[in-house]
Write a protein that holds these residues in place. Structure first.
Motif, PDB file in Angstrom:
ATOM      1  N   ALA A   7       0.836  -1.205   0.000  1.00  0.00           N
ATOM      2  CA  ALA A   7       0.000   0.000   0.000  1.00  0.00           C
ATOM      3  C   ALA A   7       0.868   1.252   0.000  1.00  0.00           C
ATOM      4  O   ALA A   7       0.580   2.214  -0.714  1.00  0.00           O
ATOM      5  CB  ALA A   7      -0.935   0.001   1.211  1.00  0.00           C
ATOM      6  N   THR A   8       1.949   1.226   0.761  1.00  0.00           N
ATOM      7  CA  THR A   8       2.849   2.387   0.804  1.00  0.00           C
ATOM      8  C   THR A   8       3.495   2.609  -0.560  1.00  0.00           C
ATOM      9  O   THR A   8       3.576   3.737  -1.042  1.00  0.00           O
ATOM     10  CB  THR A   8       3.931   2.191   1.878  1.00  0.00           C
ATOM     11  OG1 THR A   8       3.282   2.025   3.142  1.00  0.00           O
ATOM     12  CG2 THR A   8       4.869   3.379   1.941  1.00  0.00           C
ATOM     13  N   ARG A  65       8.712   8.395   6.655  1.00  0.00           N
ATOM     14  CA  ARG A  65       9.003   9.101   5.411  1.00  0.00           C
ATOM     15  C   ARG A  65       7.729   9.829   5.006  1.00  0.00           C
ATOM     16  O   ARG A  65       6.634   9.272   5.084  1.00  0.00           O
ATOM     17  CB  ARG A  65       9.408   8.122   4.303  1.00  0.00           C
ATOM     18  CG  ARG A  65      10.653   7.324   4.586  1.00  0.00           C
ATOM     19  CD  ARG A  65      11.931   8.023   4.298  1.00  0.00           C
ATOM     20  NE  ARG A  65      12.095   8.246   2.870  1.00  0.00           N
ATOM     21  CZ  ARG A  65      13.092   8.919   2.344  1.00  0.00           C
ATOM     22  NH1 ARG A  65      14.004   9.431   3.118  1.00  0.00           N
ATOM     23  NH2 ARG A  65      13.188   9.096   1.057  1.00  0.00           N
ATOM     24  N   ILE A  66       7.878  11.073   4.580  1.00  0.00           N
ATOM     25  CA  ILE A  66       6.736  11.882   4.165  1.00  0.00           C
ATOM     26  C   ILE A  66       7.022  12.448   2.782  1.00  0.00           C
ATOM     27  O   ILE A  66       8.065  13.056   2.563  1.00  0.00           O
ATOM     28  CB  ILE A  66       6.462  13.030   5.156  1.00  0.00           C
ATOM     29  CG1 ILE A  66       6.160  12.467   6.542  1.00  0.00           C
ATOM     30  CG2 ILE A  66       5.313  13.910   4.655  1.00  0.00           C
ATOM     31  CD1 ILE A  66       6.072  13.516   7.630  1.00  0.00           C
ATOM     32  N   MET A  67       6.095  12.230   1.880  1.00  0.00           N
ATOM     33  CA  MET A  67       6.194  12.809   0.550  1.00  0.00           C
ATOM     34  C   MET A  67       5.113  13.874   0.451  1.00  0.00           C
ATOM     35  O   MET A  67       3.961  13.635   0.832  1.00  0.00           O
ATOM     36  CB  MET A  67       5.959  11.743  -0.519  1.00  0.00           C
ATOM     37  CG  MET A  67       6.131  12.264  -1.908  1.00  0.00           C
ATOM     38  SD  MET A  67       6.077  11.014  -3.214  1.00  0.00           S
ATOM     39  CE  MET A  67       5.313   9.634  -2.472  1.00  0.00           C
ATOM     40  N   PRO A 105       2.045  10.228   3.935  1.00  0.00           N
ATOM     41  CA  PRO A 105       2.957   9.734   4.970  1.00  0.00           C
ATOM     42  C   PRO A 105       3.206   8.241   4.805  1.00  0.00           C
ATOM     43  O   PRO A 105       2.354   7.510   4.288  1.00  0.00           O
ATOM     44  CB  PRO A 105       2.198  10.019   6.261  1.00  0.00           C
ATOM     45  CG  PRO A 105       0.767   9.942   5.867  1.00  0.00           C
ATOM     46  CD  PRO A 105       0.699  10.435   4.446  1.00  0.00           C
ATOM     47  N   GLY A 106       4.352   7.809   5.244  1.00  0.00           N
ATOM     48  CA  GLY A 106       4.663   6.385   5.245  1.00  0.00           C
ATOM     49  C   GLY A 106       4.054   5.705   6.453  1.00  0.00           C
ATOM     50  O   GLY A 106       3.312   6.317   7.221  1.00  0.00           O
ATOM     51  N   PRO A 107       4.389   4.446   6.658  1.00  0.00           N
ATOM     52  CA  PRO A 107       3.833   3.718   7.802  1.00  0.00           C
ATOM     53  C   PRO A 107       4.510   4.117   9.117  1.00  0.00           C
ATOM     54  O   PRO A 107       5.633   4.605   9.118  1.00  0.00           O
ATOM     55  CB  PRO A 107       4.134   2.257   7.461  1.00  0.00           C
ATOM     56  CG  PRO A 107       5.329   2.314   6.573  1.00  0.00           C
ATOM     57  CD  PRO A 107       5.203   3.594   5.794  1.00  0.00           C
ATOM     58  N   VAL A 108       3.771   3.926  10.197  1.00  0.00           N
ATOM     59  CA  VAL A 108       4.300   4.130  11.547  1.00  0.00           C
ATOM     60  C   VAL A 108       4.051   2.852  12.340  1.00  0.00           C
ATOM     61  O   VAL A 108       3.193   2.041  11.983  1.00  0.00           O
ATOM     62  CB  VAL A 108       3.642   5.337  12.259  1.00  0.00           C
ATOM     63  CG1 VAL A 108       4.048   6.633  11.595  1.00  0.00           C
ATOM     64  CG2 VAL A 108       2.145   5.202  12.310  1.00  0.00           C
ATOM     65  N   GLN A 109       4.779   2.697  13.411  1.00  0.00           N
ATOM     66  CA  GLN A 109       4.630   1.491  14.215  1.00  0.00           C
ATOM     67  C   GLN A 109       3.398   1.596  15.104  1.00  0.00           C
ATOM     68  O   GLN A 109       3.202   2.583  15.808  1.00  0.00           O
ATOM     69  CB  GLN A 109       5.868   1.264  15.060  1.00  0.00           C
ATOM     70  CG  GLN A 109       5.956  -0.122  15.616  1.00  0.00           C
ATOM     71  CD  GLN A 109       7.340  -0.422  16.165  1.00  0.00           C
ATOM     72  OE1 GLN A 109       8.042   0.473  16.607  1.00  0.00           O
ATOM     73  NE2 GLN A 109       7.715  -1.686  16.146  1.00  0.00           N
ATOM     74  N   ALA A 110       2.566   0.571  15.042  1.00  0.00           N
ATOM     75  CA  ALA A 110       1.358   0.489  15.868  1.00  0.00           C
ATOM     76  C   ALA A 110       1.651  -0.448  17.040  1.00  0.00           C
ATOM     77  O   ALA A 110       2.761  -0.939  17.200  1.00  0.00           O
ATOM     78  CB  ALA A 110       0.189  -0.028  15.038  1.00  0.00           C
ATOM     79  N   GLY A 111       0.620  -0.708  17.833  1.00  0.00           N
ATOM     80  CA  GLY A 111       0.762  -1.632  18.951  1.00  0.00           C
ATOM     81  C   GLY A 111       1.190  -3.007  18.481  1.00  0.00           C
ATOM     82  O   GLY A 111       0.836  -3.459  17.402  1.00  0.00           O
ATOM     83  N   GLY A 113       4.085  -3.904  17.526  1.00  0.00           N
ATOM     84  CA  GLY A 113       5.141  -3.866  16.528  1.00  0.00           C
ATOM     85  C   GLY A 113       4.673  -3.876  15.089  1.00  0.00           C
ATOM     86  O   GLY A 113       5.481  -3.868  14.171  1.00  0.00           O
ATOM     87  N   MET A 114       3.375  -3.925  14.875  1.00  0.00           N
ATOM     88  CA  MET A 114       2.834  -3.926  13.515  1.00  0.00           C
ATOM     89  C   MET A 114       2.943  -2.519  12.919  1.00  0.00           C
ATOM     90  O   MET A 114       2.991  -1.535  13.637  1.00  0.00           O
ATOM     91  CB  MET A 114       1.368  -4.373  13.520  1.00  0.00           C
ATOM     92  CG  MET A 114       1.155  -5.785  14.026  1.00  0.00           C
ATOM     93  SD  MET A 114       1.932  -7.025  12.998  1.00  0.00           S
ATOM     94  CE  MET A 114       0.923  -6.931  11.556  1.00  0.00           C
ATOM     95  N   LEU A 115       2.935  -2.445  11.604  1.00  0.00           N
ATOM     96  CA  LEU A 115       2.951  -1.157  10.926  1.00  0.00           C
ATOM     97  C   LEU A 115       1.542  -0.774  10.511  1.00  0.00           C
ATOM     98  O   LEU A 115       0.734  -1.635  10.165  1.00  0.00           O
ATOM     99  CB  LEU A 115       3.845  -1.219   9.683  1.00  0.00           C
ATOM    100  CG  LEU A 115       5.330  -1.440   9.936  1.00  0.00           C
ATOM    101  CD1 LEU A 115       6.070  -1.559   8.616  1.00  0.00           C
ATOM    102  CD2 LEU A 115       5.916  -0.325  10.774  1.00  0.00           C
ATOM    103  N   LYS A 116       1.271   0.526  10.544  1.00  0.00           N
ATOM    104  CA  LYS A 116      -0.015   1.033  10.075  1.00  0.00           C
ATOM    105  C   LYS A 116       0.234   2.340   9.326  1.00  0.00           C
ATOM    106  O   LYS A 116       1.293   2.960   9.464  1.00  0.00           O
ATOM    107  CB  LYS A 116      -0.993   1.261  11.231  1.00  0.00           C
ATOM    108  CG  LYS A 116      -0.614   2.420  12.132  1.00  0.00           C
ATOM    109  CD  LYS A 116      -1.702   2.719  13.132  1.00  0.00           C
ATOM    110  CE  LYS A 116      -1.382   4.043  13.816  1.00  0.00           C
ATOM    111  NZ  LYS A 116      -2.515   4.609  14.473  1.00  0.00           N
ATOM    112  N   MET A 117      -0.717   2.730   8.533  1.00  0.00           N
ATOM    113  CA  MET A 117      -0.610   3.973   7.783  1.00  0.00           C
ATOM    114  C   MET A 117      -0.702   5.149   8.750  1.00  0.00           C
ATOM    115  O   MET A 117      -1.567   5.172   9.626  1.00  0.00           O
ATOM    116  CB  MET A 117      -1.757   4.046   6.761  1.00  0.00           C
ATOM    117  CG  MET A 117      -1.640   5.171   5.814  1.00  0.00           C
ATOM    118  SD  MET A 117      -0.234   4.866   4.777  1.00  0.00           S
ATOM    119  CE  MET A 117      -0.553   5.985   3.481  1.00  0.00           C
TER     120      MET A 117
END
Length: 146
Positions: A7-8, A65-67, A105-111, A113-117
């Motif tokens: 998705a990213t 990372r932010i575009m 924006p790119g992904p960030v770490q969620a609870g 350790g998973m990544l989320k948008m």
């Protein structure tokens, strides 16, 4: 996790393609020509230009990372929360067809350790005009300023 990376990648490609076509004066803006200067020029440069204050926001914590496409295009790593505010001046043609601003924006770490948008918001003249539903949408934030 694989779908978050996919998705990213799709978001980045779509935003790059959208940003590439936003300069109505051809390649002049990409080469530092007069089209790019008109958006950030002094008030006397385009007396008939309409000005808008545009704010791009990526709330949260950590870094990503932010575009973005505002007066310029960039793809950079930033600490969150991140905000960028600039004044854009629309030319006569841009007042009619609009000028696309975007933030992806790119992904960030969620609870766990998973990544989320990451979430994103666009405000024009202080009014919230676009968001990605707190990161629940996989689409970037974009708005056509007229």
């Amino acid at each position: 996790m694989r779908s978050a990376f996919t998705a990213t990648a799709v978001l980045i490609a779509a935003t790059l393609l959208t940003g590439c076509g936003s300069d109505t004066a051809g390649d002049a803006g990409a080469k530092g020509g007069k089209a790019a200067e008109s958006r950030s020029a002094s008030p006397t440069a385009a007396a008939d230009g309409e000005k808008h204050t545009v704010t791009l926001e990526v709330p949260g914590s950590g870094s990503t990372r932010i575009m973005y496409n505002l007066n310029s295009n960039a793809f950079e790593t930033h600490q969150l929360p991140w905000t960028k505010t600039e004044t854009i001046e629309l030319t006569g043609a841009e007042q009619t067809v609009g000028y696309l601003v975007s933030v992806s924006p790119g992904p960030v770490q969620a609870g766990g350790g998973m990544l989320k948008m990451a979430a994103c918001v666009i405000k024009v003249d202080g009014k919230r005009v676009a968001d990605n539903n707190g990161g629940k949408s996989s689409k970037p934030c974009e708005y056509l300023v007229k």
